[in-house]
Design a protein around this motif. Sequence first.
Motif, PDB file in Angstrom:
ATOM      1  N   PHE A  51       0.827  -1.196   0.000  1.00  0.00           N
ATOM      2  CA  PHE A  51       0.000   0.000   0.000  1.00  0.00           C
ATOM      3  C   PHE A  51       0.868   1.256   0.000  1.00  0.00           C
ATOM      4  N   ARG A  52       0.606   2.133  -0.962  1.00  0.00           N
ATOM      5  CA  ARG A  52       1.403   3.351  -1.120  1.00  0.00           C
ATOM      6  C   ARG A  52       0.541   4.611  -1.071  1.00  0.00           C
ATOM      7  N   TYR A  53      -0.695   4.502  -0.647  1.00  0.00           N
ATOM      8  CA  TYR A  53      -1.581   5.667  -0.663  1.00  0.00           C
ATOM      9  C   TYR A  53      -1.160   6.688   0.400  1.00  0.00           C
ATOM     10  N   PRO A  54      -1.566   7.948   0.236  1.00  0.00           N
ATOM     11  CA  PRO A  54      -1.158   9.002   1.172  1.00  0.00           C
ATOM     12  C   PRO A  54      -1.574   8.682   2.613  1.00  0.00           C
ATOM     13  N   GLY A  55      -0.629   8.860   3.521  1.00  0.00           N
ATOM     14  CA  GLY A  55      -0.931   8.702   4.940  1.00  0.00           C
ATOM     15  C   GLY A  55      -0.891   7.289   5.461  1.00  0.00           C
ATOM     16  N   ILE A  56      -0.569   6.300   4.622  1.00  0.00           N
ATOM     17  CA  ILE A  56      -0.602   4.894   5.034  1.00  0.00           C
ATOM     18  C   ILE A  56       0.105   4.723   6.376  1.00  0.00           C
ATOM     19  N   ARG A  57      -0.606   4.119   7.325  1.00  0.00           N
ATOM     20  CA  ARG A  57      -0.124   4.018   8.704  1.00  0.00           C
ATOM     21  C   ARG A  57      -0.763   2.811   9.374  1.00  0.00           C
ATOM     22  N   SER A  58      -0.287   2.506  10.567  1.00  0.00           N
ATOM     23  CA  SER A  58      -0.888   1.430  11.355  1.00  0.00           C
ATOM     24  C   SER A  58      -2.237   1.888  11.886  1.00  0.00           C
ATOM     25  N   ASP A  59      -3.155   0.941  12.077  1.00  0.00           N
ATOM     26  CA  ASP A  59      -4.436   1.295  12.701  1.00  0.00           C
ATOM     27  C   ASP A  59      -4.506   0.758  14.127  1.00  0.00           C
ATOM     28  N   SER A  60      -3.360   0.359  14.652  1.00  0.00           N
ATOM     29  CA  SER A  60      -3.241   0.013  16.063  1.00  0.00           C
ATOM     30  C   SER A  60      -1.845   0.414  16.515  1.00  0.00           C
ATOM     31  N   ASP A  61      -1.628   0.405  17.823  1.00  0.00           N
ATOM     32  CA  ASP A  61      -0.354   0.912  18.332  1.00  0.00           C
ATOM     33  C   ASP A  61       0.793  -0.051  18.032  1.00  0.00           C
ATOM     34  N   MET A  62       1.970   0.515  17.811  1.00  0.00           N
ATOM     35  CA  MET A  62       3.124  -0.287  17.432  1.00  0.00           C
ATOM     36  C   MET A  62       3.748  -1.029  18.613  1.00  0.00           C
ATOM     37  N   HIS A  63       3.282  -0.773  19.812  1.00  0.00           N
ATOM     38  CA  HIS A  63       3.775  -1.555  20.950  1.00  0.00           C
ATOM     39  C   HIS A  63       3.112  -2.928  20.990  1.00  0.00           C
ATOM     40  N   THR A  64       2.004  -3.089  20.263  1.00  0.00           N
ATOM     41  CA  THR A  64       1.413  -4.422  20.103  1.00  0.00           C
ATOM     42  C   THR A  64       1.511  -4.907  18.658  1.00  0.00           C
ATOM     43  N   LEU A  65       1.591  -3.985  17.695  1.00  0.00           N
ATOM     44  CA  LEU A  65       1.820  -4.410  16.307  1.00  0.00           C
ATOM     45  C   LEU A  65       3.297  -4.721  16.088  1.00  0.00           C
ATOM     46  N   GLY A  66       4.152  -4.204  16.957  1.00  0.00           N
ATOM     47  CA  GLY A  66       5.556  -4.593  16.948  1.00  0.00           C
ATOM     48  C   GLY A  66       5.721  -5.974  17.563  1.00  0.00           C
ATOM     49  N   PHE A  67       6.895  -6.577  17.364  1.00  0.00           N
ATOM     50  CA  PHE A  67       7.145  -7.932  17.865  1.00  0.00           C
ATOM     51  C   PHE A  67       7.435  -7.923  19.364  1.00  0.00           C
ATOM     52  N   VAL A  68       7.148  -9.044  20.004  1.00  0.00           N
ATOM     53  CA  VAL A  68       7.425  -9.184  21.431  1.00  0.00           C
ATOM     54  C   VAL A  68       8.926  -9.115  21.714  1.00  0.00           C
ATOM     55  N   PHE A  69       9.741  -9.513  20.740  1.00  0.00           N
ATOM     56  CA  PHE A  69      11.189  -9.617  20.954  1.00  0.00           C
ATOM     57  C   PHE A  69      11.960  -8.371  20.517  1.00  0.00           C
ATOM     58  N   GLU A  70      11.307  -7.388  19.902  1.00  0.00           N
ATOM     59  CA  GLU A  70      12.017  -6.236  19.352  1.00  0.00           C
ATOM     60  C   GLU A  70      11.294  -4.939  19.724  1.00  0.00           C
ATOM     61  N   PRO A  71      11.839  -4.164  20.655  1.00  0.00           N
ATOM     62  CA  PRO A  71      11.170  -2.935  21.080  1.00  0.00           C
ATOM     63  C   PRO A  71      10.919  -1.965  19.936  1.00  0.00           C
TER      64      PRO A  71
END
Length: 500
Positions: A51-71
């Motif tokens: 996806f390359r549309y304007p503003g493309i971003r996560s729709d949830s926080d990156m502390h849970t969309l991020g991996f458990v092993f990588e801050p």
Amino acid sequence: MLAQKPDVDVLIVGAGISGIGMAAHMEMMCPGRTYAIVEQRENLGGTWDLFRYPGIRSDSDMHTLGFVFEPWKHEKSIADAPSILEYLNRIVDERGIRQHISTGHKVIAADWNGREALWHVTVETAGEARKTMTANFLYLGSGYYDYDQPYDAGFELGAFKGQVLHPQFWPENLDYTGKKVLVIGSGATAVTIVPAMAGKAAHVTMLQRTPTWMFSRPAKDGLANFLRKILPEETAYKVTRWKNVKMQDFAFKQARKNPEKVKTALKTRIQKALGADYDDATFTPPYDPWDQRLCLVPDADLFEAMKAGKAKIVTGRIARFVEQGVELDNGDIIEADIIVTATGLNMALAGKIAISQDGEPVDFSQRFYYKGCMFSNLPNLAVVFGYLNASWTLRADINSDYICRVLNQMEATGTDYVVPVLAENHGLEEDNIFDFSSGYIQRSLNIMPKSAVTYPWRLNQEYVLDRKIMAEEALDDGILQFRRAGANAGSDDGQLEAAE
């Protein structure tokens, strides 16, 4: 020992969050096992590269969309695609994963050979003939939607003289400066595109058939950024991650338990953001919160664009497309130079790969999920289908950890494959866990695997419980059977016997 040595022990399909997460877990937990990642696109990242549309971003926080092993180290917890891609690229480089990734490799078919205990995987590469790879275990991190074909809402667009775009295939370097833009749709994609385009466009209109529940929150997590100043990075991340997991869980359960109270709270936030511009009908969906995913509005960006007169939301049904835009069924015309059809995705199971078992096509709609990652009577195959009510990566993490422990148990017991055995006369009571009214879910119920009312034969929707069960329950639970190659290979799927 397998009679035929496979090309790799584990073949991971997809170099997005799910595939990279599995590879990282293998590096940590199964260092003696060989693996490869095949990715049909030319870059890693999956959704975040597509996806390359304007503003493309996560729709949830990156502390849970991020991996458990990588801050997650960025200041913003609601992150844009470039930041997410930077995170993923850093992981594959720092953890030695990149050398295992082959891009431009599209998996067409995969057949399980029971006597060999091997997957024979057909791969298509650009400019080359199809080739076959063999693997002992197949891990599908290919996501849940069709990368090739978005949902077609059936619009008759012929009369419109302007440009029509779908967010899944956004043109490079699109100049929309000073243009009138109409975005059709009211989901997460539309809510992201409208404020992002409003800065350059003359005006942006979001046309919704029905309203969507929206939730505004800061893009920066104040507590997370404070904790990073006073605690070690990993400790701060763990605390923030667990806080956000519990908040997601609480919010979802509150919406199901007290929907009217949650409705009032959501609308109060929007009213506060919009002030005199607030219109109750525009923000009152005909369904309860979390019957569909909430649409996140970080830093109230959509509402700020509306207050500035750069964007508006119109509720109505399309009667027809006209030369200058869209005519609604009430006769109103919305003028547009560019129309964006943010009308949704098509779901695709197992990356549209033709999966077969000893030459017989596998119909996933007739299989039950096992612990949310494997399927009844289908050996050495795992998949990631993220949570509907929480971040995708939460499931990817626990599935990767579980499968790595299964691989280690296979090595310890000298077995070649595992299979979750379900008898033909199982008597399981089925449960519709996809009780979300979202269009992409409802359109795809006929292809989805089955879920039972009780564990382990279900794709559960409660991360905290899943995490505990997956980590604490014995691998050898009497259902997941560990076997050697050739043992009872000719047995009927529903009546498999224990290996000798």
